[in-house]
Design a protein around this motif. Structure first.
Motif, PDB file in Angstrom:
ATOM      1  N   LYS A   1       0.801  -1.233   0.000  1.00  0.00           N
ATOM      2  CA  LYS A   1       0.000   0.000   0.000  1.00  0.00           C
ATOM      3  C   LYS A   1       0.832   1.282   0.000  1.00  0.00           C
ATOM      4  N   THR A   2       2.088   1.191   0.386  1.00  0.00           N
ATOM      5  CA  THR A   2       2.931   2.399   0.382  1.00  0.00           C
ATOM      6  C   THR A   2       3.885   2.437  -0.808  1.00  0.00           C
ATOM      7  N   GLY A   3       3.738   1.477  -1.705  1.00  0.00           N
ATOM      8  CA  GLY A   3       4.553   1.495  -2.911  1.00  0.00           C
ATOM      9  C   GLY A   3       5.374   0.224  -3.079  1.00  0.00           C
ATOM     10  N   TYR A   4       5.982   0.086  -4.254  1.00  0.00           N
ATOM     11  CA  TYR A   4       6.766  -1.107  -4.542  1.00  0.00           C
ATOM     12  C   TYR A   4       7.649  -0.872  -5.769  1.00  0.00           C
ATOM     13  N   THR A   5       8.625  -1.758  -5.905  1.00  0.00           N
ATOM     14  CA  THR A   5       9.451  -1.839  -7.107  1.00  0.00           C
ATOM     15  C   THR A   5       9.619  -3.317  -7.453  1.00  0.00           C
ATOM     16  N   ILE A   6       9.310  -3.666  -8.682  1.00  0.00           N
ATOM     17  CA  ILE A   6       9.481  -5.032  -9.165  1.00  0.00           C
ATOM     18  C   ILE A   6      10.406  -4.970 -10.372  1.00  0.00           C
ATOM     19  N   GLU A   7      11.498  -5.724 -10.325  1.00  0.00           N
ATOM     20  CA  GLU A   7      12.472  -5.738 -11.414  1.00  0.00           C
ATOM     21  C   GLU A   7      12.692  -7.156 -11.916  1.00  0.00           C
ATOM     22  N   ALA A   8      12.955  -7.274 -13.219  1.00  0.00           N
ATOM     23  CA  ALA A   8      13.284  -8.571 -13.808  1.00  0.00           C
ATOM     24  C   ALA A   8      14.120  -8.353 -15.058  1.00  0.00           C
ATOM     25  N   PHE A   9      14.928  -9.349 -15.389  1.00  0.00           N
ATOM     26  CA  PHE A   9      15.696  -9.368 -16.628  1.00  0.00           C
ATOM     27  C   PHE A   9      15.137 -10.484 -17.505  1.00  0.00           C
ATOM     28  N   ILE A  10      14.846 -10.164 -18.778  1.00  0.00           N
ATOM     29  CA  ILE A  10      14.278 -11.181 -19.660  1.00  0.00           C
ATOM     30  C   ILE A  10      14.900 -11.092 -21.051  1.00  0.00           C
ATOM     31  N   ARG A  11      14.853 -12.211 -21.748  1.00  0.00           N
ATOM     32  CA  ARG A  11      15.280 -12.248 -23.146  1.00  0.00           C
ATOM     33  C   ARG A  11      14.411 -13.247 -23.888  1.00  0.00           C
ATOM     34  N   MET A  12      14.006 -12.875 -25.106  1.00  0.00           N
ATOM     35  CA  MET A  12      13.181 -13.755 -25.924  1.00  0.00           C
ATOM     36  C   MET A  12      14.004 -14.357 -27.045  1.00  0.00           C
ATOM     37  N   PRO A  13      13.801 -15.633 -27.334  1.00  0.00           N
ATOM     38  CA  PRO A  13      14.561 -16.294 -28.394  1.00  0.00           C
ATOM     39  C   PRO A  13      14.018 -15.956 -29.775  1.00  0.00           C
ATOM     40  N   LEU A  14      14.765 -16.349 -30.787  1.00  0.00           N
ATOM     41  CA  LEU A  14      14.390 -16.031 -32.153  1.00  0.00           C
ATOM     42  C   LEU A  14      13.120 -16.746 -32.591  1.00  0.00           C
ATOM     43  N   ASP A  15      12.805 -17.894 -31.960  1.00  0.00           N
ATOM     44  CA  ASP A  15      11.599 -18.632 -32.356  1.00  0.00           C
ATOM     45  C   ASP A  15      10.373 -18.237 -31.537  1.00  0.00           C
ATOM     46  N   TRP A  16      10.464 -17.099 -30.833  1.00  0.00           N
ATOM     47  CA  TRP A  16       9.304 -16.605 -30.085  1.00  0.00           C
ATOM     48  C   TRP A  16       8.165 -16.336 -31.065  1.00  0.00           C
ATOM     49  N   ASP A  17       6.969 -16.807 -30.726  1.00  0.00           N
ATOM     50  CA  ASP A  17       5.821 -16.711 -31.627  1.00  0.00           C
ATOM     51  C   ASP A  17       4.659 -16.050 -30.901  1.00  0.00           C
ATOM     52  N   ALA A  18       4.041 -15.058 -31.556  1.00  0.00           N
ATOM     53  CA  ALA A  18       2.963 -14.309 -30.905  1.00  0.00           C
ATOM     54  C   ALA A  18       1.799 -15.205 -30.510  1.00  0.00           C
ATOM     55  N   GLY A  19       1.440 -16.163 -31.380  1.00  0.00           N
ATOM     56  CA  GLY A  19       0.318 -17.039 -31.073  1.00  0.00           C
ATOM     57  C   GLY A  19       0.605 -18.013 -29.957  1.00  0.00           C
ATOM     58  N   LYS A  20       1.798 -18.593 -29.967  1.00  0.00           N
ATOM     59  CA  LYS A  20       2.141 -19.608 -28.971  1.00  0.00           C
ATOM     60  C   LYS A  20       2.679 -19.019 -27.678  1.00  0.00           C
ATOM     61  N   ASN A  21       3.333 -17.855 -27.786  1.00  0.00           N
ATOM     62  CA  ASN A  21       4.062 -17.318 -26.631  1.00  0.00           C
ATOM     63  C   ASN A  21       3.614 -15.945 -26.172  1.00  0.00           C
ATOM     64  N   GLY A  22       2.716 -15.295 -26.935  1.00  0.00           N
ATOM     65  CA  GLY A  22       2.270 -13.967 -26.556  1.00  0.00           C
ATOM     66  C   GLY A  22       1.414 -13.964 -25.304  1.00  0.00           C
ATOM     67  N   ASN A  23       1.460 -12.833 -24.580  1.00  0.00           N
ATOM     68  CA  ASN A  23       0.675 -12.651 -23.346  1.00  0.00           C
ATOM     69  C   ASN A  23       1.040 -13.675 -22.284  1.00  0.00           C
ATOM     70  N   ALA A  24       2.294 -14.100 -22.294  1.00  0.00           N
ATOM     71  CA  ALA A  24       2.788 -15.004 -21.259  1.00  0.00           C
ATOM     72  C   ALA A  24       3.544 -14.187 -20.218  1.00  0.00           C
ATOM     73  N   SER A  25       3.296 -14.458 -18.968  1.00  0.00           N
ATOM     74  CA  SER A  25       3.926 -13.717 -17.880  1.00  0.00           C
ATOM     75  C   SER A  25       5.255 -14.335 -17.488  1.00  0.00           C
ATOM     76  N   PHE A  26       6.220 -13.489 -17.194  1.00  0.00           N
ATOM     77  CA  PHE A  26       7.428 -13.984 -16.533  1.00  0.00           C
ATOM     78  C   PHE A  26       7.280 -13.852 -15.027  1.00  0.00           C
ATOM     79  N   LEU A  27       6.304 -13.041 -14.583  1.00  0.00           N
ATOM     80  CA  LEU A  27       5.974 -12.945 -13.163  1.00  0.00           C
ATOM     81  C   LEU A  27       4.497 -12.597 -13.035  1.00  0.00           C
ATOM     82  N   SER A  28       3.763 -13.343 -12.212  1.00  0.00           N
ATOM     83  CA  SER A  28       2.335 -13.047 -12.032  1.00  0.00           C
ATOM     84  C   SER A  28       1.892 -13.462 -10.635  1.00  0.00           C
ATOM     85  N   ARG A  29       0.734 -12.936 -10.252  1.00  0.00           N
ATOM     86  CA  ARG A  29       0.139 -13.272  -8.950  1.00  0.00           C
ATOM     87  C   ARG A  29      -1.128 -14.067  -9.192  1.00  0.00           C
ATOM     88  N   ARG A  30      -1.253 -15.230  -8.551  1.00  0.00           N
ATOM     89  CA  ARG A  30      -2.438 -16.058  -8.727  1.00  0.00           C
ATOM     90  C   ARG A  30      -3.642 -15.391  -8.068  1.00  0.00           C
TER      91      ARG A  30
END
Length: 650
Positions: free
Chosen positions: A488-517
């Motif tokens: 409630k008083t604020g936050y910082t969330i950091e991550a490092f990511i890299r996508m491969p050359l075979d990344w596909d919008a249909g198969k891999n799009g809208n995928a989270s590297f971090l999420s809350r259930r």
């Protein structure tokens, strides 16, 4: 030289359109060129008064630290200086010199050096060099950094020819007060210059139009003495244009490969360029039309070889300059060709021929050279690898979770179901591996790949996707303290990511590297842009051009706030961060805020007390897609951090 490139292997004076006049002029000037008897040091340059009486000029003031800088090149100005024909006009060249000086302090140009490519005069006559002397006094009077070379119209023979009017006027003596002049060979016809740009030293070799073995030996020694400097070679004759100038605009040939080595150019390549990986760019005049080619050196790296020459154009080119804009941020050299003398004229009063020459915009005159400077120079001056930093150094005040993946598994080996990765913050938010049934055994592996600014020199490689859902992800435990945190008083969330050359919008799009259930509907969320089945917080790469997105349901609203970034390229590491100051949320890519950071009150993150996922994305209560790519260090802090507190901070 007046040569259109039809015959690069010989001097075609008999066929040359101005050959007769050239030969007659040189015959009359022979005594002055060869037999002056003066010392190599020669006469002093013209006075500063001569240089400045034509008008006020700014200061020579380049920024040696900026990652954007410009090197100006001035080719064959011979038709401005034909003293034996009583035909001299310094004005165009002096206007170019004013432009160069004035724009040295312009941060958009930041001109750090100017190189003349030879054929300063048409006839090598002392009366011509007297006027050349006065024109160059403009540069001297303002401390400008520059180099010169001799062309065939300035003298005859090779660099062992002895004293000449050129040497008396433009030899090493001229540079005795220059901060960039580094050395000259014993003859005085070959010189070395070192200028500062982009926080480093650059070596420019200005070589005689007919360099001998002794000259090449000297140049090799100069390069050897400066083993970490990138090298530019300027000379009068190296590559010739393999297409003709029968049409205008020049459209013949491939604009990226329409030049070839001349006989002398081949010698220069064999004896100096090929085995010196530091040489990455050569520029010469002499031939026309302009052209360029690229050749691999002995190390397998590109050497870019360019012709710049406009003597056959209106007013002998009118002191035109080719400007090389080095952009070390964009890894590009942008090249353009302009005529400051014409640009300084009132556009309404320019003659039509002059207007055509103000800016030359064809593909051989305006182009870009993509060059990864760090990679290209790595063979002789590798960029130091930033060392890994201990986890304890990154545990800033308020750190609730810090996950990194170094020192835990050999690169390429798989993580097993149930394997645990500890939370280095000590807060007990450990991660556990979960395999999607039916996924490959190597769906999640250790990797040594990492962002260059990442504290931990390792990552996890996820091979996931949808249709069907496959891969492996990680989850916090059912009772992890992070599950109930609302920030409630604020936050910082950091991550490092890299996508491969075979990344596909249909198969891999809208995928989270971090999420809350926990779904929005289950938390009672509703209203605009609400999807009741989506998770309460998701840091993801969208299917719309690989754009990073942080979509979250704050505690003060029933509908989400969404921060959007721009498209991210594959095969490149990215540092992503979201920062909330207790009121507003901002998304950063590589430390830079993105455009779509809503000015919407967004307090905290709604929680149903359920786990966080790394590499997994939940929809309607079930994991529906697994991330595809690498994920490096992740840190979650319960307060807003400034950019200089990010994990990438020096």
């Amino acid at each position: 030289m007046c040569n259109n490139g039809d015959n690069p292997t010989a001097e075609p004076t008999a066929r040359n359109r101005r050959g007769f006049l050239r030969n007659a002029a040189l015959a009359g000037a022979g005594a002055a060129v060869v037999g002056t008897g003066a010392s190599v040091i020669g006469a002093s340059p013209a006075s500063a008064a001569d240089a400045t009486k034509t008008g006020r000029i700014g200061k020579w003031n380049p920024d040696p630290t900026s990652l954007h800088f410009t090197v100006a090149v001035m080719p064959d100005t011979q038709f401005l200086y034909w003293g034996s024909q009583d035909s001299v006009n310094r004005t165009p060249q002096e206007e170019s010199f004013r432009y160069i000086i004035d724009n040295s302090g312009n941060p958009d140009l930041n001109i750090v050096f100017m190189a003349h490519l030879g054929d300063m005069t048409q006839d090598a006559d002392p009366s011509s060099f007297e006027q050349v002397d006065k024109a160059f006094a403009l540069l001297d009077a303002h401390g400008a950094a520059y180099s010169v070379v001799a062309g065939n119209h300035d003298l005859s023979g090779d660099d062992t020819r002895g004293d000449t009017t050129y040497l008396q006027t433009m030899g090493p003596r001229r540079f005795k007060h220059s901060k960039t002049f580094a050395a000259a060979d014993a003859t005085g016809y070959n010189t070395a210059h070192i200028f500062q740009a982009a926080g480093r030293s650059w070596l420019l070799l200005a070589l005689d139009w007919r360099t001998t073995d002794q000259g090449f030996a000297w140049a090799n020694e100069v390069i050897k003495a400066h083993p970490k400097m990138p090298v530019i070679i300027t000379t009068h004759d190296m590559v010739w244009s393999t297409y003709d100038d029968n049409v205008f605009p020049y459209e013949s040939g491939d604009p990226e490969n329409n030049a070839g080595l001349s006989d002398h150019g081949q010698t220069l390549w064999d004896k100096l360029v090929e085995d010196n990986d530091q040489v990455f760019l050569t520029v010469n005049g002499h031939y026309w039309p302009p052209g360029r080619t690229t050749k691999k050196n002995a190390a397998g790296n590109d050497v870019y070889m360019h012709i710049a020459n406009y003597q056959n154009r209106y007013f002998g080119g009118g002191g035109m300059i080719r400007i090389y804009h080095f952009d070390l941020v964009r890894s590009t050299i942008d090249v353009e060709t302009i005529n400051p003398w014409i640009l300084a004229q009132d556009p309404e009063s320019r003659h039509e021929l002059a207007a055509e020459l103000a800016r030359v915009s064809g593909p051989v005159d305006n182009f870009s050279v993509p060059i990864d400077f760090k990679e290209r120079f790595s063979g002789f001056d590798p960029v130091p690898v930033r060392p890994a930093r201990p986890a304890a150094r990154e545990l800033v005040k308020g750190t609730l979770a810090y996950w990194r993946f170094d020192g835990q598994g050999a690169p390429g080996t798989a993580l097993a179901e149930g394997q645990r990765i500890h939370d280095l913050s000590g807060k007990g938010n450990d991660l556990t591996v979960v395999n999607v049934p039916g996924s490959a055994a190597d769906a999640l592996t250790w990797s040594a790949d990492h962002h260059p600014g990442q504290p931990g020199h390792a990552s996890l490689q996820f091979v996931g996707g949808r249709n069907p859902v496959h891969g492996a992800y990680l989850t916090t435990g059912a009772k992890a303290p992070l599950n109930t945190e609302t920030f409630k008083t604020g936050y910082t969330i950091e991550a490092f990511i890299r996508m491969p050359l075979d990344w596909d919008a249909g198969k891999n799009g809208n995928a989270s590297f971090l999420s809350r259930r926990g779904s929005a509907g289950a938390a009672g969320k509703h209203g605009k842009n609400t999807d009741p089945n989506e998770p309460l917080a998701q840091f993801a790469i969208t299917n719309n051009g690989r754009e990073p997105q942080f979509n979250h349901y704050p505690t003060n609203d029933t509908y989400p706030t969404t921060n959007w970034g721009h498209g991210l390229v594959e095969l490149k590491w990215w540092h992503l961060a979201v920062v909330n100051d207790g009121r507003f949320t901002r998304l950063y890519v590589e430390g830079a805020p993105v455009v779509d950071n809503p000015k919407r009150l967004s307090v905290g993150l709604t929680s149903l007390g359920l786990p966080w996922l790394v590499g997994g994305h939940e929809y309607a209560g079930a994991v529906d897609v697994v991330f595809h790519g690498n994920v490096g260090d992740i840190r979650i802090v319960n307060r807003p951090l400034s950019e200089d507190e990010f994990l990438t901070a020096e």
